[in-house]
Design an enzyme around this catalytic site. Structure first.
Site, PDB file in Angstrom:
ATOM      1  N   PRO A  17       0.791  -1.228   0.000  1.00 35.50           N
ATOM      2  CA  PRO A  17       0.000   0.000   0.000  1.00 35.50           C
ATOM      3  C   PRO A  17       0.826   1.283   0.000  1.00 35.50           C
ATOM      4  O   PRO A  17       1.859   1.374   0.666  1.00 35.50           O
ATOM      5  CB  PRO A  17      -0.824  -0.107   1.288  1.00 35.50           C
ATOM      6  CG  PRO A  17      -0.142  -1.119   2.112  1.00 35.50           C
ATOM      7  CD  PRO A  17       0.499  -2.077   1.155  1.00 35.50           C
ATOM      8  N   ASN A  18       0.335   2.247  -0.744  1.00 41.52           N
ATOM      9  CA  ASN A  18       0.863   3.618  -0.843  1.00 41.52           C
ATOM     10  C   ASN A  18       2.134   3.725  -1.682  1.00 41.52           C
ATOM     11  O   ASN A  18       2.585   4.840  -1.945  1.00 41.52           O
ATOM     12  CB  ASN A  18       1.089   4.240   0.550  1.00 41.52           C
ATOM     13  CG  ASN A  18      -0.201   4.397   1.316  1.00 41.52           C
ATOM     14  OD1 ASN A  18      -1.153   4.960   0.798  1.00 41.52           O
ATOM     15  ND2 ASN A  18      -0.252   3.867   2.535  1.00 41.52           N
ATOM     16  N   ARG A  25       5.491  12.434  -2.929  1.00 38.43           N
ATOM     17  CA  ARG A  25       5.582  12.962  -1.563  1.00 38.43           C
ATOM     18  C   ARG A  25       6.708  12.257  -0.820  1.00 38.43           C
ATOM     19  O   ARG A  25       7.134  11.180  -1.214  1.00 38.43           O
ATOM     20  CB  ARG A  25       4.266  12.710  -0.802  1.00 38.43           C
ATOM     21  CG  ARG A  25       3.262  13.818  -0.999  1.00 38.43           C
ATOM     22  CD  ARG A  25       1.901  13.379  -0.520  1.00 38.43           C
ATOM     23  NE  ARG A  25       1.080  12.970  -1.662  1.00 38.43           N
ATOM     24  CZ  ARG A  25      -0.054  12.289  -1.562  1.00 38.43           C
ATOM     25  NH1 ARG A  25      -0.497  11.903  -0.391  1.00 38.43           N
ATOM     26  NH2 ARG A  25      -0.739  11.979  -2.641  1.00 38.43           N
ATOM     27  N   TYR A  30      11.790   8.344   0.970  1.00 43.62           N
ATOM     28  CA  TYR A  30      11.675   7.253  -0.006  1.00 43.62           C
ATOM     29  C   TYR A  30      12.371   7.518  -1.339  1.00 43.62           C
ATOM     30  O   TYR A  30      12.318   6.683  -2.231  1.00 43.62           O
ATOM     31  CB  TYR A  30      10.193   6.933  -0.252  1.00 43.62           C
ATOM     32  CG  TYR A  30       9.476   6.473   0.993  1.00 43.62           C
ATOM     33  CD1 TYR A  30       9.904   5.340   1.671  1.00 43.62           C
ATOM     34  CD2 TYR A  30       8.389   7.176   1.505  1.00 43.62           C
ATOM     35  CE1 TYR A  30       9.265   4.914   2.825  1.00 43.62           C
ATOM     36  CE2 TYR A  30       7.735   6.757   2.653  1.00 43.62           C
ATOM     37  CZ  TYR A  30       8.181   5.630   3.310  1.00 43.62           C
ATOM     38  OH  TYR A  30       7.556   5.202   4.442  1.00 43.62           O
ATOM     39  N   ASN A  81       7.980  -5.853  -1.475  1.00 41.83           N
ATOM     40  CA  ASN A  81       8.017  -4.735  -0.534  1.00 41.83           C
ATOM     41  C   ASN A  81       6.603  -4.631   0.007  1.00 41.83           C
ATOM     42  O   ASN A  81       5.729  -4.044  -0.642  1.00 41.83           O
ATOM     43  CB  ASN A  81       8.438  -3.433  -1.211  1.00 41.83           C
ATOM     44  CG  ASN A  81       8.500  -2.283  -0.202  1.00 41.83           C
ATOM     45  OD1 ASN A  81       8.020  -2.426   0.927  1.00 41.83           O
ATOM     46  ND2 ASN A  81       9.067  -1.159  -0.596  1.00 41.83           N
ATOM     47  N   ALA A  84       3.485  -0.999   4.548  1.00 38.68           N
ATOM     48  CA  ALA A  84       2.990  -1.003   5.943  1.00 38.68           C
ATOM     49  C   ALA A  84       2.526  -2.394   6.386  1.00 38.68           C
ATOM     50  O   ALA A  84       2.572  -2.715   7.584  1.00 38.68           O
ATOM     51  CB  ALA A  84       1.862   0.006   6.095  1.00 38.68           C
ATOM     52  N   GLU A 105      12.709  -9.870   0.644  1.00 40.85           N
ATOM     53  CA  GLU A 105      11.965  -8.719   1.184  1.00 40.85           C
ATOM     54  C   GLU A 105      12.800  -7.457   0.990  1.00 40.85           C
ATOM     55  O   GLU A 105      13.987  -7.444   1.305  1.00 40.85           O
ATOM     56  CB  GLU A 105      11.688  -8.943   2.674  1.00 40.85           C
ATOM     57  CG  GLU A 105      10.953  -7.782   3.340  1.00 40.85           C
ATOM     58  CD  GLU A 105      10.739  -8.012   4.847  1.00 40.85           C
ATOM     59  OE1 GLU A 105      11.157  -9.077   5.372  1.00 40.85           O
ATOM     60  OE2 GLU A 105      10.171  -7.105   5.482  1.00 40.85           O
ATOM     61  N   HIS A 107      12.878  -3.102   1.444  1.00 39.81           N
ATOM     62  CA  HIS A 107      12.330  -1.805   1.876  1.00 39.81           C
ATOM     63  C   HIS A 107      13.233  -0.709   1.349  1.00 39.81           C
ATOM     64  O   HIS A 107      14.466  -0.829   1.418  1.00 39.81           O
ATOM     65  CB  HIS A 107      12.261  -1.711   3.400  1.00 39.81           C
ATOM     66  CG  HIS A 107      11.385  -2.755   3.991  1.00 39.81           C
ATOM     67  ND1 HIS A 107      10.013  -2.633   4.024  1.00 39.81           N
ATOM     68  CD2 HIS A 107      11.674  -3.961   4.531  1.00 39.81           C
ATOM     69  CE1 HIS A 107       9.507  -3.721   4.560  1.00 39.81           C
ATOM     70  NE2 HIS A 107      10.489  -4.549   4.878  1.00 39.81           N
ATOM     71  N   SER A 109      13.475   2.370   2.592  1.00 35.68           N
ATOM     72  CA  SER A 109      14.080   3.067   3.733  1.00 35.68           C
ATOM     73  C   SER A 109      14.707   2.061   4.695  1.00 35.68           C
ATOM     74  O   SER A 109      14.396   0.867   4.650  1.00 35.68           O
ATOM     75  CB  SER A 109      13.009   3.900   4.457  1.00 35.68           C
ATOM     76  OG  SER A 109      12.003   3.049   4.991  1.00 35.68           O
ATOM     77  N   ARG A 114      13.987   4.025  11.896  1.00 37.81           N
ATOM     78  CA  ARG A 114      12.736   4.776  11.962  1.00 37.81           C
ATOM     79  C   ARG A 114      11.944   4.419  13.223  1.00 37.81           C
ATOM     80  O   ARG A 114      12.494   3.890  14.176  1.00 37.81           O
ATOM     81  CB  ARG A 114      11.950   4.533  10.669  1.00 37.81           C
ATOM     82  CG  ARG A 114      12.769   4.919   9.431  1.00 37.81           C
ATOM     83  CD  ARG A 114      11.997   4.766   8.150  1.00 37.81           C
ATOM     84  NE  ARG A 114      10.837   5.647   8.133  1.00 37.81           N
ATOM     85  CZ  ARG A 114       9.814   5.534   7.275  1.00 37.81           C
ATOM     86  NH1 ARG A 114       9.818   4.572   6.379  1.00 37.81           N
ATOM     87  NH2 ARG A 114       8.808   6.383   7.330  1.00 37.81           N
ATOM     88  N   ARG A 118       8.098   0.122  13.047  1.00 38.48           N
ATOM     89  CA  ARG A 118       8.591  -0.380  11.754  1.00 38.48           C
ATOM     90  C   ARG A 118       9.744  -1.381  11.918  1.00 38.48           C
ATOM     91  O   ARG A 118      10.228  -1.948  10.944  1.00 38.48           O
ATOM     92  CB  ARG A 118       9.083   0.778  10.877  1.00 38.48           C
ATOM     93  CG  ARG A 118       8.006   1.767  10.505  1.00 38.48           C
ATOM     94  CD  ARG A 118       8.517   2.784   9.501  1.00 38.48           C
ATOM     95  NE  ARG A 118       7.714   3.994   9.538  1.00 38.48           N
ATOM     96  CZ  ARG A 118       6.582   4.176   8.851  1.00 38.48           C
ATOM     97  NH1 ARG A 118       6.129   3.235   8.049  1.00 38.48           N
ATOM     98  NH2 ARG A 118       5.895   5.299   8.943  1.00 38.48           N
TER      99      ARG A 118
HETATM  100  O1  CA2 Z   1      10.803   1.678   3.195  1.00 37.98           O
HETATM  101  C1  CA2 Z   1       9.914   1.003   2.648  1.00 37.98           C
HETATM  102  O2  CA2 Z   1      10.010   0.566   1.511  1.00 37.98           O
HETATM  103  C2  CA2 Z   1       8.591   0.763   3.391  1.00 37.98           C
HETATM  104  O3  CA2 Z   1       8.160  -0.566   3.096  1.00 37.98           O
HETATM  105  C3  CA2 Z   1       7.605   1.777   2.842  1.00 37.98           C
HETATM  106  C4  CA2 Z   1       6.256   1.790   3.557  1.00 37.98           C
HETATM  107  C5  CA2 Z   1       6.433   1.842   5.068  1.00 37.98           C
HETATM  108  O4  CA2 Z   1       5.177   1.700   5.700  1.00 37.98           O
HETATM  109  C6  CA2 Z   1       7.381   0.782   5.586  1.00 37.98           C
HETATM  110  O5  CA2 Z   1       7.559   0.945   6.976  1.00 37.98           O
HETATM  111  C7  CA2 Z   1       8.732   0.881   4.898  1.00 37.98           C
HETATM  112  C8  CA2 Z   1       5.418   2.983   3.123  1.00 37.98           C
HETATM  113  C9  CA2 Z   1       5.249   3.170   1.661  1.00 37.98           C
HETATM  114  C10 CA2 Z   1       4.515   4.456   1.455  1.00 37.98           C
HETATM  115  O6  CA2 Z   1       5.145   5.186   0.460  1.00 37.98           O
HETATM  116  C11 CA2 Z   1       4.847   6.508   0.342  1.00 37.98           C
HETATM  117  C12 CA2 Z   1       5.419   7.150  -0.717  1.00 37.98           C
HETATM  118  C13 CA2 Z   1       5.181   8.494  -0.900  1.00 37.98           C
HETATM  119  C14 CA2 Z   1       4.363   9.192  -0.032  1.00 37.98           C
HETATM  120  C15 CA2 Z   1       3.787   8.537   1.039  1.00 37.98           C
HETATM  121  C16 CA2 Z   1       4.023   7.190   1.227  1.00 37.98           C
END
Ligand code: CA2
Length: 151
Positions: A17-18, A25, A30, A81, A84, A105, A107, A109, A114, A118
């Protein structure tokens, strides 16, 4: 002499998701690359490695679970990936365990740098390797690791 057909190994790349918002953003966390940029990087890497790639994103946990189940018949490995859902989803953990394919897996970040929520991922215990903190490069590195694992 009979020649066996050599089929390209198939990697299913799943994004949670996202991740469709990438590049629009939070570039500080990211990076500035979009998910399309990451898909293009993965496609180029897969071509170089002789892998067949199926790249997907979903905001729905159940859809990701169904795609993981389907991978039993359509893929040789999974790069995920889970975003969340890494930190919440026993359902994705169970699906990955059941499908019994090699899982990498990724990520973008460094999740350990963090918030505490997470730091734990339900996916890591069913993955053969985990990469975090290297941005989009992590996808490329994970594909290289999967290619090596599959050969
Ligand atoms: O670091 C990563 O790849 C994460 O999987 C990204 C997830 C986060 O919940 C994990 O803890 C780490 C979030 C992806 C959301 O991406 C966005 C991108 C732009 C704006 C807002 C969110």
């Amino acid at each position: 002499m009979h020649k066996a057909m050599i089929m390209a190994k198939r990697v299913l790349v799943l994004n949670g998701p996202n991740l469709n918002l990438l590049g629009t953003r939070e570039p500080g966390t990211y990076g500035s690359e979009t998910l399309k940029d990451i898909e293009n990087l993965c496609k180029k890497t897969a071509d170089d490695l002789g892998l067949a790639l199926d790249f997907r994103q979903s905001n729905y946990e159940g859809e990701l679970v169904t795609w993981i189940q389907d991978a039993r018949n359509t893929a040789d490995a999974i790069l995920i990936n889970p975003a969340a859902y890494s930190h919440t989803s026993v359902a994705i953990h169970d699906a990955l365990r059941a499908v019994a394919l090699p899982v990498a897996e990724v990520h973008l970040s460094n999740i350990h740098q963090r918030e505490a929520f997470r730091h734990h991922s339900y996916v890591s215990s069913v993955a053969f390797g985990v990469i975090c903190g290297f941005g989009a490069l992590g996808y490329k590195l994970a594909l290289e690791a999967l290619a090596q694992k599959l050969n």
